[in-house]
Write an enzyme that holds these catalytic residues in place. Structure first.
Site, PDB file in Angstrom:
ATOM      1  N   PRO A  12      94.909 -17.024 -56.092  1.00 13.12           N
ATOM      2  CA  PRO A  12      96.360 -16.899 -56.273  1.00 13.12           C
ATOM      3  C   PRO A  12      96.771 -16.211 -57.563  1.00 13.12           C
ATOM      4  O   PRO A  12      97.917 -15.799 -57.712  1.00 13.12           O
ATOM      5  CB  PRO A  12      96.841 -18.356 -56.253  1.00 13.12           C
ATOM      6  CG  PRO A  12      95.651 -19.171 -56.624  1.00 13.12           C
ATOM      7  CD  PRO A  12      94.452 -18.428 -56.111  1.00 13.12           C
ATOM      8  N   THR A  13      95.817 -16.027 -58.504  1.00 14.79           N
ATOM      9  CA  THR A  13      96.172 -15.383 -59.774  1.00 14.79           C
ATOM     10  C   THR A  13      95.711 -13.926 -59.853  1.00 14.79           C
ATOM     11  O   THR A  13      96.059 -13.226 -60.799  1.00 14.79           O
ATOM     12  CB  THR A  13      95.557 -16.157 -60.959  1.00 14.79           C
ATOM     13  OG1 THR A  13      94.127 -16.120 -60.844  1.00 14.79           O
ATOM     14  CG2 THR A  13      96.020 -17.605 -60.961  1.00 14.79           C
ATOM     15  N   ILE A  73      85.090 -12.078 -54.073  1.00 18.52           N
ATOM     16  CA  ILE A  73      84.298 -11.526 -52.969  1.00 18.52           C
ATOM     17  C   ILE A  73      82.856 -12.012 -53.060  1.00 18.52           C
ATOM     18  O   ILE A  73      82.241 -12.409 -52.066  1.00 18.52           O
ATOM     19  CB  ILE A  73      84.381  -9.991 -52.964  1.00 18.52           C
ATOM     20  CG1 ILE A  73      85.821  -9.549 -52.688  1.00 18.52           C
ATOM     21  CG2 ILE A  73      83.429  -9.391 -51.925  1.00 18.52           C
ATOM     22  CD1 ILE A  73      86.078  -8.088 -52.963  1.00 18.52           C
ATOM     23  N   GLU A  75      81.761 -14.773 -54.384  1.00 14.87           N
ATOM     24  CA  GLU A  75      81.686 -16.193 -54.006  1.00 14.87           C
ATOM     25  C   GLU A  75      81.708 -16.372 -52.485  1.00 14.87           C
ATOM     26  O   GLU A  75      80.965 -17.185 -51.937  1.00 14.87           O
ATOM     27  CB  GLU A  75      82.831 -16.981 -54.645  1.00 14.87           C
ATOM     28  CG  GLU A  75      82.563 -17.395 -56.075  1.00 14.87           C
ATOM     29  CD  GLU A  75      83.460 -18.535 -56.508  1.00 14.87           C
ATOM     30  OE1 GLU A  75      83.706 -19.457 -55.708  1.00 14.87           O
ATOM     31  OE2 GLU A  75      83.934 -18.498 -57.657  1.00 14.87           O
ATOM     32  N   GLU A 280      79.809 -11.263 -62.960  1.00 16.01           N
ATOM     33  CA  GLU A 280      79.758 -12.641 -63.467  1.00 16.01           C
ATOM     34  C   GLU A 280      78.343 -12.966 -63.924  1.00 16.01           C
ATOM     35  O   GLU A 280      77.366 -12.422 -63.412  1.00 16.01           O
ATOM     36  CB  GLU A 280      80.192 -13.637 -62.372  1.00 16.01           C
ATOM     37  CG  GLU A 280      81.565 -13.388 -61.776  1.00 16.01           C
ATOM     38  CD  GLU A 280      82.707 -13.651 -62.754  1.00 16.01           C
ATOM     39  OE1 GLU A 280      82.495 -14.423 -63.717  1.00 16.01           O
ATOM     40  OE2 GLU A 280      83.799 -13.073 -62.553  1.00 16.01           O
TER      41      GLU A 280
END
Length: 311
Positions: A12-13, A73, A75, A280
C-alpha cells in the site's frame, strides 16, 4: 462454470500509494479477464507478501498479482517457488527501478495500464534463481555498488527514484574495495580479486538493458559478470562500454560467462561478502546459486520480435 480466482497482493505504500488509488479499476480489469478477484494489502510484518502468496496458492487461486516494487515481486515469487502446484503470476510494478517489469515490458508506475496487460492473453514460463534457501527473479549481486540498495533511505527512493541511486553510487565509487573470491561455475573456477559480481536472469540490471545484451529469460542459465578491477578509470570505461550497447563483454577487466550453477566463496576470512537478491539483503557468501528453468508462468507484454530474442 465457476470463475477462476485471482488475488492481488499489493504494497500500500509503493509508488506513492498508486495501486491503492486505482484498486477499484484494477479489480474490474481482472474481472473482465475472467477472474473473481480480491486484494490483500501487505503489512509491516516480515514476509507479509510471501506468506500471503503461499497461502493463496495453497488455497487454489489460479492467478496471483504482485503489485509493488522489486521487493514485493521477489516475496511473491519466493512464496510460490517451493510449491509443487504454482499459480500464474502477473505483476503491477510501482517501485523505484522495476527491473523485472522492464524486462517483460510491463508499463511501470502506471498500475492500471500494467493490469490491462492480462487482457492480451500472453504469458511465458520463466526461470527463477535459487540462492541458498532464498530465491530471486532478476539479479543476485555482491560488492560495493550492490550495497546501494541498503544505503539509500526508502524516503529518498520514494522522492527521487533512480536518481537517489545515481547520487549514492557516485559517492561510493571512490571507496570501493576489492573482494577476494573463488567463483566455481559450469566451465571452471575463477580465483582472484573482484569489486562486484552479478548473476542475472534478465537483460535489465539496475535500469540498464545493455548490461546483459544476450540474455534469455527461459534458458535455465545465469549470465555471470565479475568486475575484476577497483580502479575508477577502468570502471568508468566499463560503464561507458555498457552505454554503447554491450561493448563491455570483451573487456579484460570483466569476466562474462554463462552457467546454470555457481558457487561464490570469500578467499579471506575477513571479507564479508553480502549478497543482494532483487534489491534486498539475502545473506552472506559462501553461497550456491542454481537456475530453476521455466519454473513460473508469468503474464508478459512482449512484441513478437522481443519474444524471439528473449525466449
Amino acid at each position: 462454470m465457476a470463475l477462476k480466482r485471482a488475488r492481488i497482493i499489493y504494497n500500500p505504500t509503493s509508488g506513492r500509494e498508486a495501486v491503492r488509488r486505482d484498486l477499484v479499476d484494477i479489480l474490474a480489469v481482472y474481472e473482465q479477464a475472467g477472474y473473481e478477484t480480491s486484494a490483500f494489502a501487505t503489512t509491516p510484518e516480515p514476509l507479509s507478501a510471501q506468506n500471503e502468496a503461499r497461502r493463496a496458492a495453497e488455497d487454489g487461486f489460479e492467478l496471483l498479482i504482485a503489485a509493488g516494487g522489486d521487493g514485493t515481486i521477489n516475496e511473491v515469487v519466493s512464496g510460490i517457488t517451493p510449491l509443487e502446484k504454482r499459480p500464474k503470476l502477473a505483476i503491477i510494478p510501482c517501485g523505484t527501478t522495476n527491473d523485472f517489469a522492464r524486462a517483460l515490458h510491463i508499463p511501470r508506475n502506471e498500475p492500471l495500464e500494467a493490469a490491462k496487460v492480462i487482457l492480451n492473453g500472453q504469458s511465458a514460463f520463466l526461470d527463477v534463481g535459487q540462492a541458498g534457501a532464498n530465491y530471486f527473479i532478476n539479479i543476485a549481486a555482491g560488492g560495493s555498488l550492490s550495497e546501494l540498495t541498503y544505503k539509500v533511505p526508502s524516503k529518498l527512493k520514494s522522492m527521487y527514484g533512480y536518481l537517489a541511486y545515481v547520487v549514492k553510487g557516485a559517492e561510493l565509487i571512490p571507496r570501493m574495495k576489492p573482494m577476494h573470491l573463488r567463483i566455481t561455475h559450469d566451465h571452471g573456477i575463477y580465483e582472484g580479486a573482484a569489486s562486484m559480481f552479478f548473476l542475472a536472469l534478465t537483460n535489465s540490471v539496475g535500469g540498464f538493458e545493455t548490461i546483459v545484451p544476450d540474455a534469455k529469460l527461459d534458458d535455465g542459465i545465469f549470465t555471470v559478470l565479475v568486475v575484476k578491477t577497483t580502479k575508477i578509470p577502468e570502471i568508468m570505461t566499463l560503464m561507458t562500454e555498457v552505454l554503447k550497447g554491450g561493448q563491455h563483454i570483451d573487456n579484460p577487466n570483466l569476466l562474462y560467462l554463462k552457467s546454470k550453477d555457481v558457487t561464490i566463496e570469500p578467499l579471506k576470512t575477513e571479507d564479508q561478502v553480502m549478497v543482494n537478491l532483487d534489491g534486498e539483503y539475502g545473506g552472506d557468501a559462501p553461497m550456491h546459486f542454481h537456475n530453476i528453468q521455466q519454473h513460473i508462468e508469468f503474464v508478459t507484454n512482449l512484441t513478437e520480435e522481443e519474444r524471439q530474442r528473449l525466449l
